[in-house]
Design a protein around this motif. Structure first.
Motif, PDB file in Angstrom:
ATOM      1  N   LEU A 178      39.963  30.908  28.296  1.00  0.00           N
ATOM      2  CA  LEU A 178      41.157  30.213  27.819  1.00  0.00           C
ATOM      3  C   LEU A 178      41.390  28.896  28.558  1.00  0.00           C
ATOM      4  CD1 LEU A 178      43.594  33.248  27.478  1.00  0.00           C
ATOM      5  CD2 LEU A 178      42.568  31.940  25.617  1.00  0.00           C
ATOM      6  N   ASN A 179      40.649  28.672  29.639  1.00  0.00           N
ATOM      7  CA  ASN A 179      40.805  27.431  30.397  1.00  0.00           C
ATOM      8  C   ASN A 179      40.375  26.209  29.590  1.00  0.00           C
ATOM      9  OD1 ASN A 179      41.947  28.288  32.852  1.00  0.00           O
ATOM     10  ND2 ASN A 179      39.967  29.081  33.536  1.00  0.00           N
ATOM     11  N   MET A 180      39.738  26.427  28.440  1.00  0.00           N
ATOM     12  CA  MET A 180      39.410  25.295  27.576  1.00  0.00           C
ATOM     13  C   MET A 180      40.688  24.586  27.114  1.00  0.00           C
ATOM     14  SD  MET A 180      40.240  26.267  24.167  1.00  0.00           S
ATOM     15  CE  MET A 180      39.016  25.673  23.038  1.00  0.00           C
ATOM     16  N   LEU A 181      41.831  25.286  27.182  1.00  0.00           N
ATOM     17  CA  LEU A 181      43.105  24.683  26.794  1.00  0.00           C
ATOM     18  C   LEU A 181      43.578  23.635  27.803  1.00  0.00           C
ATOM     19  CD1 LEU A 181      45.055  27.828  25.524  1.00  0.00           C
ATOM     20  CD2 LEU A 181      44.153  25.959  24.136  1.00  0.00           C
ATOM     21  N   LYS A 182      42.951  23.579  28.975  1.00  0.00           N
ATOM     22  CA  LYS A 182      43.326  22.556  29.953  1.00  0.00           C
ATOM     23  C   LYS A 182      42.886  21.165  29.502  1.00  0.00           C
ATOM     24  CE  LYS A 182      41.561  24.501  33.707  1.00  0.00           C
ATOM     25  NZ  LYS A 182      41.272  24.745  35.142  1.00  0.00           N
ATOM     26  N   SER A 215      46.353  36.467  34.700  1.00  0.00           N
ATOM     27  CA  SER A 215      45.046  36.412  35.354  1.00  0.00           C
ATOM     28  C   SER A 215      44.966  35.306  36.396  1.00  0.00           C
ATOM     29  CB  SER A 215      43.952  36.197  34.294  1.00  0.00           C
ATOM     30  OG  SER A 215      42.699  35.967  34.889  1.00  0.00           O
ATOM     31  N   SER A 216      44.326  35.631  37.517  1.00  0.00           N
ATOM     32  CA  SER A 216      44.104  34.608  38.553  1.00  0.00           C
ATOM     33  C   SER A 216      43.116  33.554  38.071  1.00  0.00           C
ATOM     34  CB  SER A 216      43.577  35.271  39.835  1.00  0.00           C
ATOM     35  OG  SER A 216      42.360  35.965  39.571  1.00  0.00           O
ATOM     36  N   ALA A 217      42.274  33.920  37.102  1.00  0.00           N
ATOM     37  CA  ALA A 217      41.273  32.985  36.580  1.00  0.00           C
ATOM     38  C   ALA A 217      41.916  31.850  35.786  1.00  0.00           C
ATOM     39  CB  ALA A 217      40.269  33.728  35.695  1.00  0.00           C
ATOM     40  N   THR A 218      43.148  32.074  35.318  1.00  0.00           N
ATOM     41  CA  THR A 218      43.826  31.047  34.513  1.00  0.00           C
ATOM     42  C   THR A 218      45.121  30.583  35.189  1.00  0.00           C
ATOM     43  OG1 THR A 218      44.740  32.899  33.224  1.00  0.00           O
ATOM     44  CG2 THR A 218      42.886  31.716  32.261  1.00  0.00           C
ATOM     45  N   GLU A 220      45.727  27.992  37.133  1.00  0.00           N
ATOM     46  CA  GLU A 220      45.980  26.555  36.980  1.00  0.00           C
ATOM     47  C   GLU A 220      46.545  26.250  35.601  1.00  0.00           C
ATOM     48  OE1 GLU A 220      42.645  24.124  37.897  1.00  0.00           O
ATOM     49  OE2 GLU A 220      42.473  24.821  39.964  1.00  0.00           O
ATOM     50  N   LEU A 221      46.014  26.913  34.587  1.00  0.00           N
ATOM     51  CA  LEU A 221      46.504  26.716  33.221  1.00  0.00           C
ATOM     52  C   LEU A 221      47.944  27.213  33.103  1.00  0.00           C
ATOM     53  CD1 LEU A 221      46.102  25.917  30.285  1.00  0.00           C
ATOM     54  CD2 LEU A 221      44.991  28.130  29.884  1.00  0.00           C
ATOM     55  N   CYS A 222      48.251  28.321  33.754  1.00  0.00           N
ATOM     56  CA  CYS A 222      49.614  28.854  33.769  1.00  0.00           C
ATOM     57  C   CYS A 222      50.572  27.821  34.357  1.00  0.00           C
ATOM     58  CB  CYS A 222      49.657  30.156  34.564  1.00  0.00           C
ATOM     59  SG  CYS A 222      51.306  30.879  34.734  1.00  0.00           S
ATOM     60  N   ALA A 223      50.163  27.195  35.461  1.00  0.00           N
ATOM     61  CA  ALA A 223      50.990  26.166  36.096  1.00  0.00           C
ATOM     62  C   ALA A 223      51.116  24.938  35.198  1.00  0.00           C
ATOM     63  CB  ALA A 223      50.389  25.781  37.446  1.00  0.00           C
ATOM     64  N   MET A 224      50.043  24.624  34.498  1.00  0.00           N
ATOM     65  CA  MET A 224      50.044  23.473  33.589  1.00  0.00           C
ATOM     66  C   MET A 224      51.055  23.678  32.460  1.00  0.00           C
ATOM     67  SD  MET A 224      46.737  21.997  31.539  1.00  0.00           S
ATOM     68  CE  MET A 224      46.885  20.740  30.255  1.00  0.00           C
ATOM     69  N   ILE A 225      51.091  24.890  31.924  1.00  0.00           N
ATOM     70  CA  ILE A 225      52.061  25.212  30.869  1.00  0.00           C
ATOM     71  C   ILE A 225      53.474  25.169  31.440  1.00  0.00           C
ATOM     72  CG2 ILE A 225      52.880  27.048  29.325  1.00  0.00           C
ATOM     73  CD1 ILE A 225      49.957  27.977  29.093  1.00  0.00           C
ATOM     74  N   GLY A 226      53.626  25.699  32.666  1.00  0.00           N
ATOM     75  CA  GLY A 226      54.940  25.785  33.290  1.00  0.00           C
ATOM     76  C   GLY A 226      55.535  24.449  33.670  1.00  0.00           C
ATOM     77  N   GLU A 227      54.718  23.427  33.781  1.00  0.00           N
ATOM     78  CA  GLU A 227      55.265  22.112  34.136  1.00  0.00           C
ATOM     79  C   GLU A 227      55.408  21.204  32.914  1.00  0.00           C
ATOM     80  OE1 GLU A 227      51.100  19.862  35.468  1.00  0.00           O
ATOM     81  OE2 GLU A 227      52.424  20.713  36.983  1.00  0.00           O
TER      82      GLU A 227
END
Length: 386
Positions: A178-182, A215-218, A220-227
């Protein structure tokens, strides 16, 4: 030898050489090639996937261990494999080509996904085949590659079905895909789908946000969505709408709250007002996520801005008071009592609003209920404070 080659299953042939795979690797588009063949293709300066002709946002070659295992199994037993095996595989190969074809319309892609859903319903093991064949990265690429401006019905049907298939396949693999969404354009598509998509699309995207946050694997993406203020505003609006998607929104917000930075940003974007509105609306629902919403209010009240927002909201303290005791269920009572403790300790205004809102009666009813001893102790402490 040629006669033998004709018996090689299509799935086991490299799309470039048409020979049996020796070292299968998968691109970000979900297409699998023999390593030597795709390396030659890339070394020649090509930056696209040979089958789909999509531009490669990530040229990495990921070993397809599952396919390698299937080929080894096939070579060991020869043609004595269960005929049903290839009855399952062959249609999937054809459907994957239909999905990957640049000339396929959204209607044709939707029809291919419908057939896939029928196959997975009839044969549960089909899900693992779909994953092994690279359907997950292919679907992620297709759904989030671009948005059709007009949101035609064919496009909406395709995206709804595509997201449903993605959610079915994610349990078979690593959430890191799912990190492709970054990637900027993919994330913009994600936002546009949430902004203009159907209720079904939004519900699926909320579930994807939940998985990303788990997931710990995503992370950074979680933080990206959160900001992303745009997304946070949209999901808070969803929670306030009192619609069938509100519950999915509450779950997504709860998942995003796993990061402190996300909690702070959510508070700034009006989380408290959204949760208060949801709790009040939930009184008219048989089933709701009111307890989860209450738990999120408690979680963020360490933030001074959150406390201020709850007290200043005309219905803020009142909503929390209503959660102290409910005849239908007591889940959420402890979070409500804890939340009132946090705001009433330092604010006379909060204490006055709580009393006017009927907190004394609510606490007495709670003390007579079957709630836990810990909750009763906290309720007693709050009574003394008031």
């Amino acid at each position: 030898m040629k006669g033998g080659e004709m018996t090689i299953p299509h799935l086991f042939r490299c799309p470039i050489s048409l020979d049996l795979f020796t070292d299968p690797v998968t691109l970000c588009t979900g297409q699998t090639y023999d390593r030597s063949n795709i390396e030659k293709w890339l070394a020649a300066g090509n930056l696209t996937c040979p089958v789909t002709m999509q531009k490669l946002h990530d040229p990495s070659l990921v070993p397809n261990h599952n396919l390698r295992h299937l080929i080894q199994q096939w070579r060991q037993v020869g043609h004595r494999l269960d005929p049903d095996y290839f009855k399952t595989i062959d249609p999937l190969v054809s459907l994957k080509h239909s999905l990957a074809s640049p000339s396929a319309t959204f209607r044709e892609k939707f029809q291919a996904l419908q057939k896939i859903r029928v196959l997975t319903d009839e044969t549960p093991s089909t899900g693992s085949f779909l994953f092994e064949m690279g359907f997950l990265p292919l679907l992620l690429q297709l759904v989030f590659e671009t948005v059709e401006p007009g949101f035609s019905q064919d496009y909406v049907n395709f995206v709804e079905q595509g997201l449903a298939c993605i959610l079915r396949l994610l349990p078979f693999g690593e959430l890191g895909c799912l990190n492709m969404l970054k990637e900027g354009s993919k994330f913009e598509t994600f936002l546009l789908l949430f902004e203009h998509g159907s209720v079904t699309m939004k519900q699926s995207l909320c579930h994807i946000v939940e998985l990303i946050s788990s997931s710990s694997a995503t992370r950074e993406l979680c933080a990206m969505i959160g900001e992303n203020q745009r997304f946070l505003n949209m999901i808070i609006c969803v929670v306030k709408q009192n619609s069938e998607i509100s519950e999915a929104g509450i779950q997504a917000i709860s998942a995003l709250c796993c990061l402190e930075s996300n909690r702070e940003e959510l508070v700034q974007q009006g989380l408290i007002d959204g949760l208060v509105t949801y709790i009040l609306n939930s009184e008219r629902k048989e089933r709701s996520m009111a307890a989860m919403a209450m738990a999120r209010i408690e979680q963020v009240l360490g933030n001074g801005r959150a406390k201020e927002a709850l007290i200043k909201n005309p219905n803020g303290v009142k909503a929390v008071v209503k959660m102290v005791f409910r005849v239908s269920e007591q889940e959420g009572s402890e979070s409500a009592v804890n939340s009132l403790m946090k705001v009433c300790e330092e604010s006379l205004e909060a204490r006055e609003k709580a009393v006017v809102g009927g907190v004394l009666t609510q606490l007495l009813l709670l003390l007579q209920s079957q709630c836990s001893g810990r909750t009763k102790t906290k309720a007693t402490t709050l009574l003394k404070l008031l």
